[in-house]
Design a protein around this motif. Structure first.
Motif, PDB file in Angstrom:
ATOM      1  N   LEU A   1       0.956  -1.030   0.140  1.00  0.00           N
ATOM      2  CA  LEU A   1      -0.053   0.022  -0.088  1.00  0.00           C
ATOM      3  C   LEU A   1       0.901   1.482   0.089  1.00  0.00           C
ATOM      4  O   LEU A   1       1.763   1.441   0.908  1.00  0.00           O
ATOM      5  CB  LEU A   1      -1.000   0.176   1.164  1.00  0.00           C
ATOM      6  CG  LEU A   1      -1.801   1.116   1.287  1.00  0.00           C
ATOM      7  CD1 LEU A   1      -3.021   1.181   0.101  1.00  0.00           C
ATOM      8  CD2 LEU A   1      -2.499   1.049   2.727  1.00  0.00           C
ATOM      9  N   ARG A   2       0.514   2.161  -0.847  1.00  0.00           N
ATOM     10  CA  ARG A   2       1.337   3.318  -1.046  1.00  0.00           C
ATOM     11  C   ARG A   2       0.444   4.560  -1.385  1.00  0.00           C
ATOM     12  O   ARG A   2      -0.791   4.242  -1.765  1.00  0.00           O
ATOM     13  CB  ARG A   2       2.401   3.494  -2.177  1.00  0.00           C
ATOM     14  CG  ARG A   2       3.229   2.107  -2.128  1.00  0.00           C
ATOM     15  CD  ARG A   2       4.036   2.254  -3.546  1.00  0.00           C
ATOM     16  NE  ARG A   2       4.942   3.348  -3.343  1.00  0.00           N
ATOM     17  CZ  ARG A   2       6.047   3.570  -4.133  1.00  0.00           C
ATOM     18  NH1 ARG A   2       6.488   2.652  -4.912  1.00  0.00           N
ATOM     19  NH2 ARG A   2       6.861   4.271  -4.094  1.00  0.00           N
ATOM     20  N   THR A   3       0.724   5.544  -1.332  1.00  0.00           N
ATOM     21  CA  THR A   3       0.084   6.690  -1.687  1.00  0.00           C
ATOM     22  C   THR A   3       0.949   7.734  -2.322  1.00  0.00           C
ATOM     23  O   THR A   3       1.954   8.038  -2.426  1.00  0.00           O
ATOM     24  CB  THR A   3      -0.604   7.655  -0.444  1.00  0.00           C
ATOM     25  OG1 THR A   3      -1.076   9.026  -1.025  1.00  0.00           O
ATOM     26  CG2 THR A   3       0.369   7.663   0.854  1.00  0.00           C
ATOM     27  N   ALA A   4       0.160   8.452  -3.575  1.00  0.00           N
ATOM     28  CA  ALA A   4       0.883   9.066  -4.296  1.00  0.00           C
ATOM     29  C   ALA A   4       0.690  10.565  -3.931  1.00  0.00           C
ATOM     30  O   ALA A   4       1.616  11.551  -4.318  1.00  0.00           O
ATOM     31  CB  ALA A   4       0.529   9.142  -5.767  1.00  0.00           C
ATOM     32  N   ASP A   5       0.022  10.897  -2.900  1.00  0.00           N
ATOM     33  CA  ASP A   5      -0.074  12.340  -2.538  1.00  0.00           C
ATOM     34  C   ASP A   5      -0.149  12.387  -0.989  1.00  0.00           C
ATOM     35  O   ASP A   5       0.941  12.375  -0.369  1.00  0.00           O
ATOM     36  CB  ASP A   5      -1.155  13.213  -3.384  1.00  0.00           C
ATOM     37  CG  ASP A   5      -2.456  12.275  -3.553  1.00  0.00           C
ATOM     38  OD1 ASP A   5      -2.620  11.625  -2.755  1.00  0.00           O
ATOM     39  OD2 ASP A   5      -2.776  12.201  -4.769  1.00  0.00           O
ATOM     40  N   VAL A   6      -1.678  12.527  -0.553  1.00  0.00           N
ATOM     41  CA  VAL A   6      -1.961  12.679   0.925  1.00  0.00           C
ATOM     42  C   VAL A   6      -2.280  11.408   1.390  1.00  0.00           C
ATOM     43  O   VAL A   6      -2.070  10.449   0.823  1.00  0.00           O
ATOM     44  CB  VAL A   6      -2.959  13.755   1.084  1.00  0.00           C
ATOM     45  CG1 VAL A   6      -2.817  14.898   0.438  1.00  0.00           C
ATOM     46  CG2 VAL A   6      -4.318  13.084   0.544  1.00  0.00           C
ATOM     47  N   GLN A   7      -2.257  11.427   2.850  1.00  0.00           N
ATOM     48  CA  GLN A   7      -2.557  10.330   3.663  1.00  0.00           C
ATOM     49  C   GLN A   7      -4.200   9.602   3.041  1.00  0.00           C
ATOM     50  O   GLN A   7      -5.233  10.602   3.019  1.00  0.00           O
ATOM     51  CB  GLN A   7      -2.937  10.573   5.078  1.00  0.00           C
ATOM     52  CG  GLN A   7      -2.448   9.245   5.961  1.00  0.00           C
ATOM     53  CD  GLN A   7      -2.465   9.681   7.344  1.00  0.00           C
ATOM     54  OE1 GLN A   7      -1.815  10.731   7.803  1.00  0.00           O
ATOM     55  NE2 GLN A   7      -2.805   8.882   8.293  1.00  0.00           N
ATOM     56  N   HIS A   8      -4.178   8.431   2.880  1.00  0.00           N
ATOM     57  CA  HIS A   8      -5.400   7.847   2.613  1.00  0.00           C
ATOM     58  C   HIS A   8      -5.557   6.504   3.378  1.00  0.00           C
ATOM     59  O   HIS A   8      -4.898   6.531   4.261  1.00  0.00           O
ATOM     60  CB  HIS A   8      -5.628   7.301   1.027  1.00  0.00           C
ATOM     61  CG  HIS A   8      -5.448   8.250   0.073  1.00  0.00           C
ATOM     62  ND1 HIS A   8      -6.583   9.170  -0.362  1.00  0.00           N
ATOM     63  CD2 HIS A   8      -4.405   8.951  -0.562  1.00  0.00           C
ATOM     64  CE1 HIS A   8      -6.293  10.175  -1.247  1.00  0.00           C
ATOM     65  NE2 HIS A   8      -4.875   9.936  -1.636  1.00  0.00           N
ATOM     66  N   ALA A   9      -6.564   5.809   3.383  1.00  0.00           N
ATOM     67  CA  ALA A   9      -7.073   4.604   4.023  1.00  0.00           C
ATOM     68  C   ALA A   9      -7.487   3.544   3.198  1.00  0.00           C
ATOM     69  O   ALA A   9      -8.695   3.727   2.495  1.00  0.00           O
ATOM     70  CB  ALA A   9      -7.532   4.816   5.644  1.00  0.00           C
ATOM     71  N   PHE A  10      -6.831   2.134   3.292  1.00  0.00           N
ATOM     72  CA  PHE A  10      -7.393   1.285   2.432  1.00  0.00           C
ATOM     73  C   PHE A  10      -8.325   0.472   3.653  1.00  0.00           C
ATOM     74  O   PHE A  10      -7.924  -0.202   4.374  1.00  0.00           O
ATOM     75  CB  PHE A  10      -6.110   0.275   2.182  1.00  0.00           C
ATOM     76  CG  PHE A  10      -6.370  -0.994   1.511  1.00  0.00           C
ATOM     77  CD1 PHE A  10      -6.234  -1.070   0.058  1.00  0.00           C
ATOM     78  CD2 PHE A  10      -6.980  -2.098   1.956  1.00  0.00           C
ATOM     79  CE1 PHE A  10      -6.536  -2.073  -0.791  1.00  0.00           C
ATOM     80  CE2 PHE A  10      -7.180  -3.309   1.436  1.00  0.00           C
ATOM     81  CZ  PHE A  10      -7.026  -3.159  -0.086  1.00  0.00           C
ATOM     82  N   PHE A  11      -9.405   0.761   2.821  1.00  0.00           N
ATOM     83  CA  PHE A  11     -10.634   0.012   3.971  1.00  0.00           C
ATOM     84  C   PHE A  11     -11.518  -0.872   3.132  1.00  0.00           C
ATOM     85  O   PHE A  11     -12.185  -0.429   2.327  1.00  0.00           O
ATOM     86  CB  PHE A  11     -11.335   1.273   4.681  1.00  0.00           C
ATOM     87  CG  PHE A  11     -12.675   0.716   5.620  1.00  0.00           C
ATOM     88  CD1 PHE A  11     -12.334  -0.431   6.347  1.00  0.00           C
ATOM     89  CD2 PHE A  11     -13.683   1.478   5.571  1.00  0.00           C
ATOM     90  CE1 PHE A  11     -13.306  -0.629   7.215  1.00  0.00           C
ATOM     91  CE2 PHE A  11     -14.773   1.036   6.367  1.00  0.00           C
ATOM     92  CZ  PHE A  11     -14.665   0.114   7.211  1.00  0.00           C
ATOM     93  N   SER A  12     -11.559  -2.153   3.696  1.00  0.00           N
ATOM     94  CA  SER A  12     -12.447  -3.128   3.154  1.00  0.00           C
ATOM     95  C   SER A  12     -13.349  -3.598   4.282  1.00  0.00           C
ATOM     96  O   SER A  12     -13.014  -4.300   4.890  1.00  0.00           O
ATOM     97  CB  SER A  12     -11.795  -4.430   2.475  1.00  0.00           C
ATOM     98  OG  SER A  12     -12.956  -5.127   1.822  1.00  0.00           O
TER      99      SER A  12
END
Lengths: 267, 532
Positions: free
Chosen positions: A176-187
């Motif tokens: 898991l990476r992000t290209a810009d700001v903080q995100h969250a991988f949520f399933s």
């Protein structure tokens, strides 16, 4: 009036307990049954805590009721009795909750470790894709069929967006990476939630035994388009997954020449 | 709250202190009380009311006019209403309507939607026996309409109350024009367009704007700016540079998004919604083109100055005559031209296809590509830079604005929308128009519409274009260490000297770890695609 208050205060614990008992079978707590074995264990932990809290709640309510009623039954001319507390009781009700909390802390460690700590991941877990969160979509990079996923981009990597395919029946890992700001991988169905932090590559693993489509959303307010970050996790048997990658490879290598087998299928 | 007032101790007087206190209390009352009800409670109640009762009716949406239209004089824009002579805006509203009431202009190649059918037999007062080309389910609904498509009553609508699929019988309300057997009809005419409007207003409007002017409320935060469709120019299609973009291309962009920009992927939307959005965007583009065609017609028939700004009374007669007479014919001609162009865009003949299959991706091919990239024939490096980092000398130059023939105020390349456009950094591995070899082939062969990226197909053979494609696809992997760091850390790509023009030796390794191109040293072959 007295009966009314009595009934009202009896009613609340009854509603609370019924809700706790009925909730699991009615699926009030979660969006359906957990779709992954680890998710099932996370749910079990939740329910265990729920049971403990319910027991404590009921116990304290009964004790409270007992004290209230006993006090009410006393005659008016009984003199009040002042107590400076009981050392023994204080010790008991400090140690018992402390013990329960300690128990929970140790008991959940397995699940936590398996979920988050690299050394405790399943032995046969294999990285299938790199998922890069981006305002406002999920960009996915697979290795070419039969190749391992490399940290750096490879010339034969395959790319999709908002559509993560994974094989069923074995633990899989995504970077898991992000290209810009903080995100969250949520399933929600898989009970997986992991922040994507700029500058880090965070491994997230899960296992889906059953074929199906599961939701992937962003659970970290990441900007005005946060609501747009919905994607799909499609779990399918190994052979189909491989077929999917091969199809993707054909589409991605499309050179538009009419005699070609994969002619413009991506259009 | 009571603080000791130091002044009081010094004997300045109690009255001052008193006033301050009252003052404080007054503010307190003002801020937190209204008619005895705490304002916080009041605000809460108000919020509940708003949430429960639904929000206010939003203001009517409108298609904004282009800057050029806004610059026209009043009579050119709105005609002479007292003499019932329509101006540009009236015609635009008549042909396209407003966002709330869309008009379908049959001159345009837009699939407005609905079920096309034919009247087989008229049965009784309000019954029609019809045959539809598509499957229509039985319904009983007061809101649906039948639109007449042939005969004297063309364009008129008849309310429909029910339809039965078994008997193919339509129950109309009995009002409206009388139909005869053989009349062509459409049930729910405009369904696709209005569905497109709904979905466009949900997903696209906040960037692309109501009329597709690329100036929605969120547009100002984006770089690059959202596309302004109104010129009919779209950058990334599969069609030749001179033609419009096809439905498939638009659908592909909406589905996949544009990597490297804010255009997100709408892959998870159902297919019918994607089709509807595509159709609506095409329609908006045509609306913009129509508006522009009218401005151009007015400006060229009079002069730019004559129809600009303040109305010129001496023009009244000739303008009246023009607006009433040949204007209609002229703009219809322009409309036919772009309608034809949009129609052709969906045919196979304008799709750019290579004459030869992709040249095998060998070191030699990449090398030829590199030489072409640096050559005067293509001038790629002028914009993209010798290393393909998008920093060529042209990015520092002051270019001429082709419209005004004056220099732009800022250096750099400009696109058709007048904005500075950066030549792509080819080393990032992000391809806005798609990463398939055919996508790159089309970008190089026919350039990118609306940008200075030229049509290299004019000077290059298809084989040479493929060499360039092979070279460009290898660029992100240049200058990397030959063996990536397998310890789990990110390998730091160092841009070590890529020596332009140096012929790479033929040392080819097939190991995975050496698929990186070490500049000027080891060049690895790409595993052949599964297709050949």
């Amino acid at each position: 009036m007295k009966t009314f208050w009595c009934l009202l205060f009896v009613l609340w614990p009854i509603i609370a307990i019924t809700a706790c008992v009925v909730a699991p079978s009615m699926n009030w707590w979660f969006p359906g049954e957990a779709a992954s074995p680890l998710g099932q264990r996370i749910d079990d932990l939740f329910y265990l805590i729920n049971v403990i809290v319910t027991l404590v709640f009921v116990g304290t309510q009964i004790a409270l009721g007992y004290v209230l009623f006993k006090g009410a039954a006393k005659r008016d001319d009984d003199k009040a009795w002042f107590s400076h507390g009981s050392h023994k009781l204080e010790v008991i009700w400090t140690i018992v909750p402390g013990g329960i909390l300690l128990f929970l802390a140790f008991y959940q460690m397995d699940v936590w470790g398996e979920f988050r700590i690299k050394g405790h991941f399943p032995k046969d877990v294999e990285a299938v894709a790199e998922v890069t969160a981006r305002q406002f979509e999920w960009r996915i990079r697979y290795p070419a069929p039969g190749r391992p996923l490399m940290q750096d981009r490879q010339p034969d990597d395959l790319y999709t967006v908002n559509d993560l395919h994974v094989p069923t029946g074995r633990p899989v890992l995504i970077n898991l990476r992000t290209a810009d700001v903080q995100h969250a991988f949520f399933s929600p169905e898989l009970r997986v939630k992991q922040d994507a932090v700029p500058g880090l590559i965070i491994p997230v693993w899960f296992e889906i035994p059953k074929r199906g489509e599961y939701t992937l959303t962003c659970a970290e307010l990441c900007g005005w388009g946060h609501y747009k970050m919905k994607a799909r996790i499609a779990a399918e048997p190994e052979a189909e997954f491989r077929q999917y990658l091969e199809q993707l490879q054909i589409e991605q290598n499309d050179d538009g020449f009419p005699d070609d087998a994969g002619e413009d299928e991506g259009d | 709250m009571w603080h000791r007032n130091p002044k009081r101790e010094r004997g300045i007087g109690p009255s001052l202190t008193f006033r301050v206190r009252i003052g404080m209390q007054t503010t307190y009352v003002d801020r937190c009380n209204f008619l005895g009800i705490p304002t916080r409670l009041l605000a809460g109640l108000l919020l509940c009311l708003l949430v429960c009762g639904g929000c206010f009716q939003p203001p009517d949406a409108e298609f904004s006019l282009s800057e050029r239209t806004k610059g026209l004089s009043q009579p050119a824009r709105t005609g002479y209403p007292e003499e019932q002579i329509p101006g540009l805006e009236d015609r635009l509203a008549d042909r396209f309507g407003t966002p709330n009431v869309l008009h379908a202009w049959m001159r345009l190649p837009v699939n407005y939607g609905g079920h096309i059918g034919k009247v087989v037999e008229v049965t009784g007062e309000a019954g029609l026996n019809v045959s539809f080309g598509t499957d229509v389910e039985t319904f009983q609904d007061e809101d649906r309409t039948l639109t007449v498509m042939s005969g004297d009553h063309i364009g008129e609508t008849i309310p429909v109350s029910a339809y039965s699929a078994e008997s193919a019988l339509i129950q109309t309300s009995g009002s409206g024009p009388a139909l005869a057997a053989g009349d062509r009809i459409v049930l729910d005419f405009g369904a696709t367009l209005s569905a497109g409007r709904r979905d466009y207003m949900t997903h696209c409007v906040h960037c692309h704007g109501t009329g597709g002017d690329g100036n929605g409320p969120t547009a100002q935060y984006l770089n690059p700016r959202p596309r302004d469709y109104r010129s009919g120019v779209f950058k990334f299609g599969s069609t030749a540079r001179t033609s419009r973009i096809s439905r498939d291309d638009l659908g592909r962009i909406i589905r996949n998004g544009i990597p490297g920009t804010y255009m997100p992927s709408f892959m998870l939307l159902p297919d019918d919604e994607l089709t509807a959005i595509t159709e609506y965007v095409r329609w908006l583009a045509m609306r913009g083109e129509y508006e522009r065609a009218m401005v151009i017609e007015l400006e060229s028939d009079f002069s730019k100055e004559a129809v600009k700004g303040t109305p010129q009374p001496e023009l009244r007669e000739s303008l009246t005559e023009f607006l009433q007479g040949e204007f209609e014919e002229m703009i219809n001609e322009s409309a036919d031209l772009f309608a034809e162009a949009w129609k052709t865009a969906d045919t196979d003949e304008v799709i750019v296809r290579p004459d030869v299959p992709r040249v095998p991706d060998t070191p030699e091919s990449r090398h030829r590509g590199r030489m072409l990239f640096l050559s005067d024939k293509t001038k790629c490096a002028n914009c993209h830079g010798e290393r393909g980092r998008g920093d060529g000398p042209q990015t520092q130059d002051y270019a001429d604005n082709p419209l005004t023939r004056k220099k732009y105020p800022e250096p750099g390349l400009h696109d058709a929308w007048g904005q500075v456009v950066k030549p792509r950094d080819l080393t990032t591995g992000i391809y806005r128009g798609g990463r398939r070899p055919i996508d790159l082939f089309r970008r190089i062969h026919d350039g990118i519409n609306g940008t200075p990226m030229p049509e290299n197909g004019k000077v290059l053979k298809d084989e040479e274009v493929w060499d360039l494609v092979n070279f460009v696809l290898s660029m992100p992997f240049e200058g990397r260490p030959a063996v990536p760091d397998t310890a789990g850390r990110m390998a730091h790509a160092t841009q070590r000297g890529v020596i332009p023009g140096e012929l790479p030796p033929a040392g080819i390794s097939t190991a995975r770890q050496t698929t990186f191109v070490n500049p000027g040293r080891a060049v690895a072959s790409k595993p052949p695609p599964a297709t050949r």
